[in-house]
Design a protein around this motif. Structure first.
Motif, mmCIF file in Angstrom:
data_model
loop_
_atom_site.group_PDB
_atom_site.id
_atom_site.type_symbol
_atom_site.label_atom_id
_atom_site.label_comp_id
_atom_site.label_asym_id
_atom_site.label_seq_id
_atom_site.Cartn_x
_atom_site.Cartn_y
_atom_site.Cartn_z
ATOM 1 N N HIS A 155 51.477 -6.497 -59.200
ATOM 2 C CA HIS A 155 52.195 -5.740 -58.174
ATOM 3 C C HIS A 155 51.556 -4.354 -58.028
ATOM 4 O O HIS A 155 51.215 -3.706 -59.025
ATOM 5 N N PRO A 156 51.365 -3.871 -56.827
ATOM 6 C CA PRO A 156 50.713 -2.562 -56.628
ATOM 7 C C PRO A 156 51.471 -1.391 -57.225
ATOM 8 O O PRO A 156 50.892 -0.319 -57.434
ATOM 9 N N ILE A 157 52.747 -1.575 -57.545
ATOM 10 C CA ILE A 157 53.525 -0.475 -58.096
ATOM 11 C C ILE A 157 52.994 -0.051 -59.465
ATOM 12 O O ILE A 157 53.072 1.118 -59.845
ATOM 13 N N TYR A 158 52.414 -1.014 -60.199
ATOM 14 C CA TYR A 158 51.919 -0.692 -61.533
ATOM 15 C C TYR A 158 50.687 0.208 -61.463
ATOM 16 O O TYR A 158 50.476 1.057 -62.337
ATOM 17 N N LYS A 159 49.877 0.038 -60.450
ATOM 18 C CA LYS A 159 48.735 0.928 -60.266
ATOM 19 C C LYS A 159 49.215 2.338 -59.935
ATOM 20 O O LYS A 159 48.675 3.337 -60.438
ATOM 21 N N GLU A 160 50.246 2.415 -59.115
ATOM 22 C CA GLU A 160 50.817 3.730 -58.783
ATOM 23 C C GLU A 160 51.401 4.390 -60.024
ATOM 24 O O GLU A 160 51.234 5.606 -60.238
ATOM 25 N N MET A 161 52.072 3.593 -60.869
ATOM 26 C CA MET A 161 52.641 4.138 -62.096
ATOM 27 C C MET A 161 51.550 4.633 -63.038
ATOM 28 O O MET A 161 51.694 5.684 -63.686
ATOM 29 N N SER A 162 50.446 3.919 -63.111
ATOM 30 C CA SER A 162 49.347 4.330 -63.982
ATOM 31 C C SER A 162 48.744 5.662 -63.535
ATOM 32 O O SER A 162 48.450 6.535 -64.359
ATOM 33 N N LEU A 163 48.579 5.815 -62.230
ATOM 34 C CA LEU A 163 48.045 7.074 -61.709
ATOM 35 C C LEU A 163 49.005 8.235 -61.980
ATOM 36 O O LEU A 163 48.581 9.346 -62.329
ATOM 37 N N ARG A 164 50.291 7.970 -61.843
ATOM 38 C CA ARG A 164 51.266 9.032 -62.085
ATOM 39 C C ARG A 164 51.309 9.405 -63.561
ATOM 40 O O ARG A 164 51.453 10.586 -63.906
ATOM 41 N N ASN A 165 51.195 8.409 -64.435
ATOM 42 C CA ASN A 165 51.160 8.705 -65.876
ATOM 43 C C ASN A 165 49.957 9.575 -66.237
ATOM 44 O O ASN A 165 50.033 10.449 -67.095
ATOM 45 N N GLY A 166 48.841 9.339 -65.541
ATOM 46 C CA GLY A 166 47.672 10.178 -65.779
ATOM 47 C C GLY A 166 47.907 11.616 -65.386
ATOM 48 O O GLY A 166 47.476 12.545 -66.088
ATOM 49 N N SER A 167 48.598 11.820 -64.292
ATOM 50 C CA SER A 167 48.910 13.190 -63.878
ATOM 51 C C SER A 167 49.891 13.850 -64.838
ATOM 52 O O SER A 167 49.802 15.061 -65.097
ATOM 53 N N VAL A 168 50.819 13.066 -65.416
ATOM 54 C CA VAL A 168 51.759 13.616 -66.387
ATOM 55 C C VAL A 168 51.021 14.059 -67.649
ATOM 56 O O VAL A 168 51.345 15.093 -68.240
ATOM 57 N N ASN A 169 50.028 13.289 -68.060
ATOM 58 C CA ASN A 169 49.268 13.645 -69.260
ATOM 59 C C ASN A 169 48.534 14.977 -69.102
ATOM 60 O O ASN A 169 48.263 15.665 -70.078
ATOM 61 N N ARG A 170 48.206 15.350 -67.873
ATOM 62 C CA ARG A 170 47.469 16.592 -67.625
ATOM 63 C C ARG A 170 48.385 17.796 -67.449
ATOM 64 O O ARG A 170 47.906 18.922 -67.289
ATOM 65 N N MET A 171 49.700 17.599 -67.468
ATOM 66 C CA MET A 171 50.649 18.695 -67.274
ATOM 67 C C MET A 171 50.820 19.504 -68.560
ATOM 68 O O MET A 171 50.761 18.968 -69.656
ATOM 69 N N THR A 172 51.035 20.798 -68.424
ATOM 70 C CA THR A 172 51.324 21.648 -69.568
ATOM 71 C C THR A 172 52.789 21.500 -69.955
ATOM 72 O O THR A 172 53.593 20.910 -69.225
ATOM 73 N N LYS A 173 53.136 22.078 -71.099
ATOM 74 C CA LYS A 173 54.514 21.957 -71.557
ATOM 75 C C LYS A 173 55.472 22.670 -70.614
ATOM 76 O O LYS A 173 56.587 22.188 -70.348
ATOM 77 N N ILE A 174 55.057 23.805 -70.075
ATOM 78 C CA ILE A 174 55.920 24.528 -69.130
ATOM 79 C C ILE A 174 56.141 23.700 -67.869
ATOM 80 O O ILE A 174 57.261 23.613 -67.344
ATOM 81 N N ASP A 175 55.073 23.077 -67.362
ATOM 82 C CA ASP A 175 55.210 22.227 -66.181
ATOM 83 C C ASP A 175 56.138 21.057 -66.459
ATOM 84 O O ASP A 175 56.954 20.669 -65.603
ATOM 85 N N LEU A 176 56.017 20.492 -67.643
ATOM 86 C CA LEU A 176 56.890 19.374 -68.008
ATOM 87 C C LEU A 176 58.349 19.813 -68.063
ATOM 88 O O LEU A 176 59.244 19.113 -67.551
ATOM 89 N N GLN A 177 58.601 20.965 -68.669
ATOM 90 C CA GLN A 177 59.976 21.452 -68.755
ATOM 91 C C GLN A 177 60.559 21.742 -67.379
ATOM 92 O O GLN A 177 61.724 21.407 -67.092
ATOM 93 N N ALA A 191 55.762 18.615 -76.605
ATOM 94 C CA ALA A 191 55.041 18.167 -75.408
ATOM 95 C C ALA A 191 54.926 16.657 -75.366
ATOM 96 O O ALA A 191 55.079 16.042 -74.290
ATOM 97 N N ASP A 192 54.678 16.016 -76.505
ATOM 98 C CA ASP A 192 54.571 14.553 -76.532
ATOM 99 C C ASP A 192 55.889 13.898 -76.154
ATOM 100 O O ASP A 192 55.917 12.902 -75.420
ATOM 101 N N VAL A 193 56.983 14.459 -76.653
ATOM 102 C CA VAL A 193 58.298 13.912 -76.325
ATOM 103 C C VAL A 193 58.597 14.097 -74.839
ATOM 104 O O VAL A 193 59.101 13.186 -74.167
ATOM 105 N N LEU A 194 58.279 15.263 -74.290
ATOM 106 C CA LEU A 194 58.542 15.523 -72.869
ATOM 107 C C LEU A 194 57.711 14.614 -71.975
ATOM 108 O O LEU A 194 58.190 14.139 -70.936
ATOM 109 N N LYS A 195 56.461 14.376 -72.334
ATOM 110 C CA LYS A 195 55.617 13.473 -71.538
ATOM 111 C C LYS A 195 56.192 12.065 -71.528
ATOM 112 O O LYS A 195 56.256 11.422 -70.482
ATOM 113 N N ARG A 196 56.605 11.585 -72.691
ATOM 114 C CA ARG A 196 57.160 10.234 -72.759
ATOM 115 C C ARG A 196 58.460 10.143 -71.973
ATOM 116 O O ARG A 196 58.720 9.136 -71.297
ATOM 117 N N ARG A 197 59.263 11.180 -72.009
ATOM 118 C CA ARG A 197 60.536 11.178 -71.283
ATOM 119 C C ARG A 197 60.311 11.168 -69.778
ATOM 120 O O ARG A 197 60.969 10.416 -69.041
#
Length: 416
Positions: A155-177, A191-197
């Protein structure tokens, strides 16, 4: 006439005597085969050396074992240090060259042994390869039968989710909060907990929009969080017997994510009835508390009666949860041996919260305080007090479930 006969006899005797003398002279004279050239300072030829050494060989009447050992000794050689020449041992007289030949039967025997060993090796390797392939096919079957493998990731949604997860990994802790605060989610934690959440929230929303299932399997209706306290010394000897002095249970509803009830009771030790000063200071449990308490078999019976009143095991499914393996696999097991009671069947498997935490947030195994710090929570209550530790473990379990963790058995009782 008579004179003529005597002359003939005398002549015959003379002829025979001459013949005998000539024959004797011929036998006593040296043969041409044995005449040797005068010594001119050169060493004897190889043939003459062999001839002399052959006369030193054992007679033919020697046993086959002796001849075989002589052959073996004669075959020993050594390479010179400076060149590639081969020297014979001077103390072992060489045998004739025909005796040095290796028997064809010996060669066939050695080849037969090598062929037999190689056949056994090939058979063993074949069996191992077959067993390895069977195990691999079994693993593939198990993996394919798991719920994750049954999903259709085309399903194409999984590719979209993968791209979004990549952008989340590049976010700083302040951006995540800030992002979590905008979404109305918990912004506390590392930061690891916030990314997973945040990833879990995005994945859940995306799958819901695509009409796909987003539910995490709930295997148990309740978790019975247990953290026992036991007798101890500042330095425990190897043969020290730990006895449970506090048996708490915190009842956590996995559907409503609420702590519904608690059970807590002190236990009177028998083997070491007197608590050490270190144990009392560590657990904040006094000697008077355990002196007036019931023994462990009575406390366990009360706890099981309380569990039945809650419908655990009948109306509702449940599992024991701890933050390590020591509570069930050491303290409870040892206490059942001391009290001479049967180990509870429902406690032979349990959920280790610290393992679930490490798998979800991709961290190493952490103790209770460190897990609380990672999710941005403070410890509530008295450290190393059973009921307070159990409540804090339950708080961690609640946050794990909210962040998408699946609570399932991940440890079991080891054989005694």
């Amino acid at each position: 006439m008579i004179v003529l006969e005597y002359v003939l006899i005398l002549g015959s005797v003379i002829v025979v005597s001459c013949f005998i003398l000539i024959s004797f002279a011929m036998n006593s004279s040296p043969s041409t085969a044995e005449v040797q050239a005068p010594d001119k300072g050169h060493s004897p030829s190889r043939r003459n050396r062999r001839g002399r050494k052959l006369r030193q060989t054992p007679p033919s009447s020697s046993t086959p074992q002796q001849r075989q050992s002589a052959n073996v000794r004669h075959r020993r050689t050594r390479l010179a240090d400076n060149d590639d020449t081969v020297e014979m041992h001077i103390d072992d007289p060489p045998l004739p060259e025909e005796n040095m030949d290796i028997d064809d039967d010996d060669v066939d025997c050695e080849c037969g042994v090598q062929n037999t060993m190689s056949n056994k090796t090939r058979i063993k390797e074949g069996r191992e390869n077959k067993r390895r392939k069977e195990n691999e096919s079994l693993l593939v079957t198990k993996k394919d039968s798991s719920p994750a493998r049954l999903k259709d990731f085309s399903h194409p949604i999984y590719k979209e989710m993968s791209l979004r997860n990549g952008s989340v990994n590049r976010m700083t802790k302040i951006d995540l909060q800030n992002t979590l605060q905008e979404l109305g989610l918990n912004r506390l934690g590392s930061a690891d907990v916030l990314k997973r959440r945040l990833k879990h929230h995005y994945s859940k929303e995306s799958l819901k929009v695509a009409g796909l299932s987003t539910d995490v399997p709930i295997r148990f209706d309740y978790l019975c969080v247990i953290d026992v306290e036991a007798t101890c010394l500042e330095i425990n000897p190897v043969d020290y017997v730990h006895e449970i002095i506090e048996f708490p249970i915190v009842l956590l509803n996995t559907k409503t994510l609420q702590i519904e009830d608690t059970f807590d009771a002190f236990c009177k030790p028998v083997v070491n009835p007197q608590l050490s000063k270190f144990c009392s200071q560590l657990t904040n449990i006094s000697q008077k508390m355990v002196d007036k308490a019931d023994t462990f078999p009575v406390v366990l019976e009360k706890a099981e009666r309380w569990m039945k009143q809650k419908g655990l095991g009948s109306k509702h499914s449940f599992a024991i949860a701890t933050d390590c393996s020591l509570d069930m696999d050491l303290y409870l097991k040892l206490q059942c041996l001391v009290s001479e009671i049967t180990y509870p069947q429902y406690a032979k498997e349990w959920v280790n919260i610290s393992k679930v935490f490490a798998n979800l947030y991709k961290t190493k195994r952490l103790p209770l305080r460190a897990m609380l710090d990672s999710i941005g929570l403070a410890f509530i209550g008295q450290p190393h007090r059973g009921i307070d530790d159990a409540r804090n473990i339950a708080r961690i379990a609640l946050q794990l479930i909210e962040d998408g963790a699946e609570m399932k058995y991940n440890e079991k009782l080891t054989p005694t």
